[in-house]
Scaffold this motif. Structure first.
Motif, mmCIF file in Angstrom:
data_model
loop_
_atom_site.group_PDB
_atom_site.id
_atom_site.type_symbol
_atom_site.label_atom_id
_atom_site.label_comp_id
_atom_site.label_asym_id
_atom_site.label_seq_id
_atom_site.Cartn_x
_atom_site.Cartn_y
_atom_site.Cartn_z
ATOM 1 N N ARG A 28 0.835 -1.186 -0.219
ATOM 2 C CA ARG A 28 0.004 0.008 0.101
ATOM 3 C C ARG A 28 0.739 1.348 0.040
ATOM 4 O O ARG A 28 0.582 2.308 -0.753
ATOM 5 C CB ARG A 28 -0.987 0.055 0.968
ATOM 6 N N TRP A 84 2.050 1.833 -3.444
ATOM 7 C CA TRP A 84 1.265 2.204 -4.353
ATOM 8 C C TRP A 84 1.058 3.691 -4.080
ATOM 9 O O TRP A 84 0.832 4.352 -5.125
ATOM 10 C CB TRP A 84 -0.077 1.446 -4.061
ATOM 11 N N ALA A 85 0.755 4.016 -2.888
ATOM 12 C CA ALA A 85 0.686 5.401 -2.432
ATOM 13 C C ALA A 85 1.567 6.429 -3.024
ATOM 14 O O ALA A 85 1.446 7.368 -3.606
ATOM 15 C CB ALA A 85 0.351 5.671 -1.109
ATOM 16 N N GLN A 90 3.947 5.862 -5.479
ATOM 17 C CA GLN A 90 4.017 5.521 -6.602
ATOM 18 C C GLN A 90 2.837 6.526 -7.456
ATOM 19 O O GLN A 90 3.200 7.276 -8.308
ATOM 20 C CB GLN A 90 4.144 4.194 -7.439
ATOM 21 N N THR A 91 1.667 6.680 -6.554
ATOM 22 C CA THR A 91 0.471 7.455 -7.384
ATOM 23 C C THR A 91 0.934 9.138 -7.230
ATOM 24 O O THR A 91 0.946 9.531 -8.075
ATOM 25 C CB THR A 91 -0.666 7.052 -6.431
ATOM 26 N N LEU A 143 -0.727 -0.628 -9.846
ATOM 27 C CA LEU A 143 0.107 0.492 -10.019
ATOM 28 C C LEU A 143 -0.201 1.314 -11.309
ATOM 29 O O LEU A 143 -0.237 2.629 -11.281
ATOM 30 C CB LEU A 143 1.600 -0.069 -10.100
ATOM 31 N N SER A 200 -2.852 3.532 -10.859
ATOM 32 C CA SER A 200 -2.635 4.818 -10.002
ATOM 33 C C SER A 200 -1.925 5.945 -11.129
ATOM 34 O O SER A 200 -2.190 7.134 -10.877
ATOM 35 C CB SER A 200 -1.760 4.486 -8.990
ATOM 36 N N ARG A 201 -1.181 5.199 -11.848
ATOM 37 C CA ARG A 201 -0.576 6.277 -13.092
ATOM 38 C C ARG A 201 -1.716 6.677 -13.881
ATOM 39 O O ARG A 201 -1.608 7.836 -14.304
ATOM 40 C CB ARG A 201 0.355 5.188 -13.874
ATOM 41 N N ALA A 207 -4.688 7.202 -12.568
ATOM 42 C CA ALA A 207 -5.324 8.337 -11.953
ATOM 43 C C ALA A 207 -4.586 9.606 -11.906
ATOM 44 O O ALA A 207 -4.887 10.850 -12.144
ATOM 45 C CB ALA A 207 -5.451 8.131 -10.492
ATOM 46 N N SER A 241 5.495 11.414 -2.006
ATOM 47 C CA SER A 241 5.764 10.165 -2.411
ATOM 48 C C SER A 241 7.158 9.880 -1.750
ATOM 49 O O SER A 241 7.492 8.506 -1.044
ATOM 50 C CB SER A 241 6.164 10.200 -3.819
ATOM 51 N N LEU A 272 -7.425 4.061 -16.652
ATOM 52 C CA LEU A 272 -7.947 3.602 -15.555
ATOM 53 C C LEU A 272 -8.914 2.185 -15.967
ATOM 54 O O LEU A 272 -8.766 1.143 -15.227
ATOM 55 C CB LEU A 272 -8.922 4.575 -14.356
#
Length: 421
Positions: free
Chosen positions: A12, A15-16, A18-19, A144, A147-148, A150, A182, A277
């Motif tokens: 998580r 993921w956060a 990298q977002t 992942l 998230s990119r 987004a 990040s 997405l």
């Protein structure tokens, strides 16, 4: 996605982080060209040079980045690059507020952020392989890449709005803030990360003992001798060359030919985000149902062909904006489906100790053509006009699905191959 991944706190955090990092990157990718076009009145040739300068690190640093990532811990590389990008954009924001952010300074910022982004992108791809099981790669990549997606929704819209409503320095400061977020998230990852040992048959020593040049050559040799990865390189090179040229003309075509505002340009570009997405969600399901090869080829055709309709648009009416949104939505959906599937194929056939170098080699061969594409797009727009230049460069994107259809990638089935040593 399997519940196990979401229950993993370290995944998580990855993921956060990298977002946030991708959101900063996509904001910056729009802010710098719009600043050049709308504030500094840059011409087609100057915009092409600016984009080429930002993309040049892909050609100059990708292979070294792969060697370094396979030698060091991916999380360390990601944390350091995020910190450096936050500092670079923060300095750019301060210079802009003082009225010192001219075109030469913009070139320096673009090159610096581009160089650091090369390191981050190679590292986060290797980091996932070291964090999850191989049977979780497709769904982990889907998360992942989602998230990119987004970030593709929020980044261009936010960047365009900030430049249009406030100023380029404020938009640059927003990018710096995302990289700082990040940095904090990735630093909180607690799982120890072992540095892979060399897997090439020429060396029995740990990876740290192998010279950088040899590691780079091992990565090049591995990709060159793998039929699937060779095909990925060729298709990626064809796509990135044409796409870079297309985007250079595109960023001029929208404000100057269609007379769209900076905020509307950001909105149009952001439409790729919802599509991406959706493409990430589809990538978690379709390859296992229909086969990876079928999905790759059948998705690349409408994805790459979607932008062919843009040169036919005229004026800044609501119908024009809706057509742009639709074209970018289709492009985002199918391009992301291809991206996630290709990444999963690459990770599946590559041993752990070669992940960074394989990713970097493919980036070098594929993305290395983007500076040339940006220069080519600027030249075509200058010599042939924006509408004709956009039509020619968009048509060139159809070469990529043709190459995939003629390669071993098209024959991949529902189950991914085992790692090749």
């Amino acid at each position: 996605m399997p519940p196990g991944l979401w229950r993993d706190a370290d995944f998580r955090r990855l993921w956060a982080g990298q977002t946030a990092s991708q959101l900063g990157e996509h904001t910056t990718l729009v802010v710098l060209p719009l600043f050049a076009v709308l504030t500094l009145d840059a011409g087609a040739g100057q915009l092409g040079v600016l984009r080429a300068v930002g993309q040049a690190p892909i050609l100059l640093l990708s292979l070294l980045a792969g060697a370094w990532v396979d030698r060091w811990r991916a999380r360390t590389v990601m944390v350091l690059t995020d910190a450096a990008r936050a500092v670079a954009l923060g300095a750019a924001a301060a210079a802009g507020l003082l009225g010192l952010l001219g075109l030469p300074a913009l070139f320096v910022v673009a090159f610096t952020v581009g160089a650091l982004s090369v390191l981050f992108d190679v590292a986060y791809q290797a980091s996932l392989v070291r964090m999850v099981r191989r049977d979780q790669l497709v769904r982990g990549n889907s998360a992942l890449e989602g998230s990119r997606s987004a970030a593709q929704i929020g980044g261009p819209a936010l960047g365009g709005a900030l430049v249009s409503l406030l100023s380029a320095p404020v938009a640059a400061a927003a990018g710096a803030l995302f990289f700082a977020v990040s940095f904090v998230s990735l630093r909180r990852i607690r799982r120890p990360e072992a540095v892979p040992e060399c897997v090439a048959p020429v060396a029995e020593r740990p990876e740290r003992a192998v010279p950088v040049r040899r590691r780079i050559l091992e990565g090049l040799r591995f990709v060159a001798t793998n039929a699937w990865l060779r095909a990925v390189c060729l298709a990626s090179a064809a796509f990135q060359l044409s796409f870079a040229a297309t985007m250079t003309v595109y960023l001029l075509f929208l404000p100057r030919e269609l007379h769209l505002t900076g905020a509307t340009v950001g909105l149009a570009l952001a439409a790729t985000g919802p599509g991406a997405l959706l493409g990430s969600v589809l990538a978690a399901r379709l390859p296992g149902r229909f086969g990876h090869g079928v999905v790759l080829v059948s998705a690349a055709v409408p994805g790459n062909g979607a932008l062919l309709c843009v040169p036919a648009l005229h004026g800044s009416s609501a119908a024009t904006v809706l057509a742009l949104l639709a074209a970018n939505l289709v492009f985002g959906t199918f391009s992301q489906l291809v991206n996630v599937t290709v990444m999963s194929v690459r990770q599946a056939v590559t041993p752990d100790g070669m992940q960074g170098r394989a990713a970097a080699t493919i980036t070098f061969v594929g993305m290395g053509f983007t500076p040339l594409g940006s220069l080519l797009g600027g030249l075509l727009a200058q010599e042939w006009g924006l509408r004709t230049g956009l039509l020619v460069t968009a048509a060139g994107m159809m070469l990529s699905p043709a190459l995939m259809a003629a390669s071993p990638l098209a024959r991949l089935g529902r189950v991914l191959p085992a790692p090749q040593t």
